[in-house]
Design a protein around this motif. Structure first.
Motif, PDB file in Angstrom:
ATOM      1  N   LEU A 276       0.828  -1.208   0.000  1.00 49.73           N
ATOM      2  CA  LEU A 276       0.000   0.000   0.000  1.00 49.73           C
ATOM      3  C   LEU A 276       0.859   1.253   0.000  1.00 49.73           C
ATOM      4  N   THR A 277       1.957   1.225   0.753  1.00 48.91           N
ATOM      5  CA  THR A 277       2.850   2.378   0.792  1.00 48.91           C
ATOM      6  C   THR A 277       3.566   2.531  -0.550  1.00 48.91           C
ATOM      7  N   ALA A 278       3.944   1.402  -1.146  1.00 49.58           N
ATOM      8  CA  ALA A 278       4.617   1.456  -2.445  1.00 49.58           C
ATOM      9  C   ALA A 278       3.685   2.020  -3.509  1.00 49.58           C
ATOM     10  N   PHE A 279       2.397   1.715  -3.387  1.00 49.33           N
ATOM     11  CA  PHE A 279       1.434   2.293  -4.328  1.00 49.33           C
ATOM     12  C   PHE A 279       1.480   3.816  -4.226  1.00 49.33           C
ATOM     13  N   ASN A 280       1.414   4.319  -3.004  1.00 51.11           N
ATOM     14  CA  ASN A 280       1.428   5.765  -2.814  1.00 51.11           C
ATOM     15  C   ASN A 280       2.750   6.379  -3.246  1.00 51.11           C
ATOM     16  N   ARG A 281       3.825   5.637  -3.051  1.00 51.49           N
ATOM     17  CA  ARG A 281       5.117   6.147  -3.513  1.00 51.49           C
ATOM     18  C   ARG A 281       5.103   6.277  -5.028  1.00 51.49           C
ATOM     19  N   PHE A 282       4.623   5.218  -5.704  1.00 48.97           N
ATOM     20  CA  PHE A 282       4.607   5.210  -7.172  1.00 48.97           C
ATOM     21  C   PHE A 282       3.723   6.328  -7.705  1.00 48.97           C
ATOM     22  N   GLU A 283       2.589   6.557  -7.040  1.00 53.23           N
ATOM     23  CA  GLU A 283       1.613   7.512  -7.562  1.00 53.23           C
ATOM     24  C   GLU A 283       1.855   8.935  -7.082  1.00 53.23           C
ATOM     25  N   SER A 284       2.826   9.147  -6.211  1.00 51.27           N
ATOM     26  CA  SER A 284       3.133  10.511  -5.788  1.00 51.27           C
ATOM     27  C   SER A 284       3.515  11.337  -7.016  1.00 51.27           C
ATOM     28  N   CYS A 285       2.978  12.553  -7.095  1.00 50.91           N
ATOM     29  CA  CYS A 285       3.200  13.340  -8.307  1.00 50.91           C
ATOM     30  C   CYS A 285       4.539  14.059  -8.284  1.00 50.91           C
ATOM     31  N   SER A 286       5.279  13.978  -7.188  1.00 48.09           N
ATOM     32  CA  SER A 286       6.625  14.560  -7.073  1.00 48.09           C
ATOM     33  C   SER A 286       6.629  16.065  -6.950  1.00 48.09           C
ATOM     34  N   LYS A 287       5.499  16.672  -6.673  1.00 53.79           N
ATOM     35  CA  LYS A 287       5.519  18.132  -6.591  1.00 53.79           C
ATOM     36  C   LYS A 287       6.053  18.591  -5.234  1.00 53.79           C
TER      37      LYS A 287
ATOM     38  N   VAL B   9       8.958   3.113   2.500  1.00 55.37           N
ATOM     39  CA  VAL B   9       9.125   1.823   1.826  1.00 55.37           C
ATOM     40  C   VAL B   9      10.480   1.229   2.193  1.00 55.37           C
ATOM     41  N   GLU B  10      11.487   2.092   2.272  1.00 52.48           N
ATOM     42  CA  GLU B  10      12.828   1.629   2.622  1.00 52.48           C
ATOM     43  C   GLU B  10      12.848   0.997   4.025  1.00 52.48           C
TER      44      GLU B  10
END
Lengths: 579, 179
Positions: free
Chosen positions: A473-484, A496-497
């Motif tokens: 679930l955390t990896a999903f949010n990491r992947f989908e973070s827009c990086s802004k 995740v680390e």
């Protein structure tokens, strides 16, 4: 056969012309069900196509050639467990619903030799030993408003929709009600946003109407990017006119010049059927200049997304419509003051707008009487996991999780043991067995770290490791973070680390405190609503299953054998796969 | 075996005349509408060819009054777009929650171990491209599920997963649009 032939669709210029067309559509609908022919209906949607629905449809058409049989397609009605579903209505008999039909069985089915696959019949009484469908636990608890015509009408036929009352509320709003009266009904209905936040739709419309800049816009958020929700795409595939009507009503009520529907690009069938609905409505003059001679104008545009979860966030969605990267901005100004092209924009979820027709027709008080006091109405809910009768249901707010899991969705499949239920998609935590008697509505789950959200639940069994699930679930949010913004784009990888350290057996007890601290930063400092809830699933897992986290750290084992620490896999390949 | 296909290897050119034909259907009435159409146009091209090349992006940019840089910014932000060609076969591997609790991680692992590919990559022999779907394919009662070319394969185990891939590869190249 001519009974069910499409009607001629011309531009209508008055209310009377529209009502005359509705009469013709109703006559056509009645003739379909009351003739001396057989009607065979196949549920065709993205989920049933995966199970061969198109082959079943073709087999029906082949078998019907030269026979007094009408073959039609409808959207899937939510009962995923009985797909591919075929409905057979013989003259003088009620409709019989058959489940899990294979193409080669069609000749037998039409000859009446496949009664073993009959799940239920229409109506209140059993027929030839087949019980009424509405008594099946999956349907018994349902109260279908949004889904009323899903699985009943042909989604690509505006005639079907008109016969079942489509645009009747739109007509009222155009001719009989003032915008204030329309909004008053929505406010009285206590309709709260179905996308997850639960903000009252009436309040939003009211601020939209009061906004002074022009032009104004209305946006329907049909993005639905969560990894466990498929409700909105089923409405698009089954009853697109209901959504369109809701958007058009919103446009009239807030005085918007244009309506938008923003649909996730990964749902080609939903997009196709919705576009067809818009085309037909345009042909009839329900969209355009001087709609039905009412003097009101409304424009419409369909826009599609590109597979970024973040575009479900209001401001990101609007940036995506404007053709730039979907990255949220700081608020205020809110969208209703400055949205698309910096103009006032009212954004509602698909399901919210799909309720509008019935609220206008039956009154806000009627809607408010369904469900609970603070969460009125019904809610679409989807479930995933190893359950017996899975699917999309529409139930009144306030139903308990236990009723949903054990009755509506049939309980766990044989050989699987219930461990927990993840709520609120990727934005909240799980609940355990002892919490199942809680009612489901917008507010009742929050004190436990759970959430109704958009109504997606995931039941997991005891082969699923809490630490690994939290990482997923955390990896999903990491992947989908827009990086802004930094807290979310750097914080989630950090989480995740830490989780990976624990999964590989190199964690320490201080890591748990580190997770709490990092999460606090992400929650308090992230720019948008998605970042602010990103650590919630992880914190929820830690709260509900602390012993599993400790087992990984202190005992050096993964109780379910999922994590690399307790399995044969080498650390390196798992790390690679985890991405 | 783990090898990223470089943009120049196995390159399948996109028929630019067809791109121009697709673009001719987009007729924005003003600057704002042109902006709104960029993503739709890219989607159509991505669906037709499986990816969007620099040359195709330039045509879109010119038609809608923007720059190729801006287009690349979009192509690399939205997960559905590819800037490299697909292999002969294209797989959407559903990694939604339903598939996760039913064990889709094992399939992701198998792709890395046996085929040497991760999300978005193509096998060294150019046969298979995989896209791991972070959302949901919506066929949750058959989890874990993949869509390989035009067919769905559900209730997968590692064995049946491999079997499906091998059968697709043995059957040869999928339809020209490699959908």
């Amino acid at each position: 056969m001519t009974v069910y032939a499409p009607l001629e669709l011309n531009r209508l210029s008055s209310r009377a012309e529209f009502e005359a067309l509705v009469e013709r559509a109703k006559a056509r609908w009645d003739a379909l069900w009351n003739g001396d022919h057989t009607v065979v209906t196949v549920g065709v949607g993205s989920s049933s196509i995966a199970k061969g629905a198109l082959d079943v449809l073709a087999a029906c058409q082949q078998a019907a050639a030269g026979q007094p049989i009408i073959v039609r397609q409808v959207g899937v009605d939510g009962a995923d467990w009985m797909e591919v579903q075929v409905q057979v209505k013989r003259p003088g008999a009620p409709t019989v619903y058959y489940g899990n039909v294979e193409p080669h069985e069609i000749p037998d089915l039409l000859a009446g030799r496949l009664q073993s696959k009959a799940v239920g019949v229409d109506g209140d009484v059993a027929y030839e030993g087949i019980p009424p469908l509405k008594e099946h636990p999956f349907f018994k608890y349902q109260h279908r408003i949004v889904l009323r015509d899903v699985g009943v009408i042909d989604p690509e036929s505006i005639e079907d929709a008109l016969a079942r009352g489509a645009y009747s509320a739109y007509l009222k709003v155009l001719f009989d009600l003032t915008p204030e009266e329309t909004i008053a009904e929505v406010t009285a209905a206590n309709l709260r946003g179905r996308g997850g936040a639960g903000f009252p739709a009436g309040v939003k419309w009211e601020s939209g109407r009061k906004a002074r800049a022009t032009p104004k816009f209305v946006v329907c958020n049909s993005h639905e990017g969560e990894p466990n929700v498929y409700k909105d795409r089923r409405i698009h595939e089954g009853d697109p006119h209901r959504i369109l009507e809701g958007i058009l009503i919103a446009c009239i009520a807030v005085g918007a010049e244009r309506g938008y529907n923003y649909i996730g690009g990964e749902y080609p069938l939903a997009i196709k059927r919705f576009r067809k609905a818009v085309q037909d409505a345009e042909r009839l003059g329900l969209i355009g200049k001087n709609v039905l001679g009412s003097g009101k104008d409304v424009e419409f545009r369909v826009r599609t997304g590109g597979g970024a979860y973040i575009c479900g966030e209001g401001s990101a969605l609007m940036y995506s419509i404007m053709g730039v990267r979907g990255q949220p901005r700081t608020k205020p100004p809110r969208s209703v003051e400055e949205g698309i092209w910096k103009r006032p924009t009212v954004a509602n979820n698909t399901e919210t707008l799909s309720n509008i027709r019935d609220i206008i027709n039956n009154g806000g008080a009627w809607y408010a009487s369904i469900g609970t006091e603070k969460s009125a109405g019904t809610k679409l809910m989807t479930v995933q996991g190893k359950l017996k009768t899975m699917g999309l249901v529409e139930v009144p707010m306030g139903i308990t999780l236990r009723t949903l899991i054990e009755e509506v969705w049939g309980g766990m499949r044989d050989g699987y043991k219930f461990k927990g239920i993840q709520t609120g998609g990727v934005s909240a935590g799980p609940l355990k067995e002892e919490h199942l008697d809680r009612p489901v509505d917008f507010d009742s789950l929050t004190d436990l770290g759970g959430m109704l959200g958009s109504g997606g639940f995931v039941v997991f069994d005891d082969t699923v490791c809490a630490v690994d699930f939290a990482r997923y679930l955390t990896a999903f949010n990491r992947f989908e973070s827009c990086s802004k913004c930094v807290p979310c784009s750097r914080g989630n990888p950090a989480l995740v680390e830490i989780l990976d350290r624990i999964r590989f057996g190199r964690g320490s007890l201080s890591d748990l405190a580190l997770i709490e601290r990092t999460s606090k930063h992400i929650i308090e400092l992230s720019l948008c609503g998605l970042g602010q809830v990103a650590p919630m699933p992880l914190l929820g897992m830690m709260k509900m299953y602390p012993e599993e986290f400790r087992a990984h750290i202190v005992d050096g084992v993964c109780p379910t054998g999922t994590c690399p620490i307790g399995s044969r896999q080498t650390a390196a390949t798992t790390a690679a796969a985890a991405d | 075996m783990t090898q990223h296909v470089s943009p120049t290897a196995n390159r399948k050119e996109i028929d630019l005349d067809e791109v121009r034909e697709i673009m001719s259907h987009f007729k924005p009435r003003d600057y704002q509408e042109a902006q709104e159409l960029i993503l739709s146009a890219l989607q159509e091209i991505n669906e037709r060819f499986g990816w969007v090349s620099l040359e195709a992006a330039e045509i879109v940019a010119e038609h809608l009054g923007t720059t190729a840089n801006r287009i690349y910014g979009l192509l690399t932000f939205y997960a559905d777009f590819r800037t490299e060609p697909r292999g002969n076969h294209f797989m959407l591997l559903c990694h939604g929650m339903s598939c996760y609790v039913a064990g889709s991680s094992r399939l992701v692992q198998e792709l890395a171990d046996r085929y040497g590919i991760r999300d978005g990559e193509t096998t060294a022999d150019g046969e298979l491209t995989v896209q791991v779907v972070n959302g949901c394919l919506g066929v949750c009662d058959r989890a874990p599920i993949v869509k390989l070319d035009d067919k769905y394969y559900g209730n997968l185990t590692v064995e049946s997963f491999n079997e499906a891939i091998q059968r697709a590869i043995a059957a040869g190249k999928s339809g020209e649009s490699a959908k």
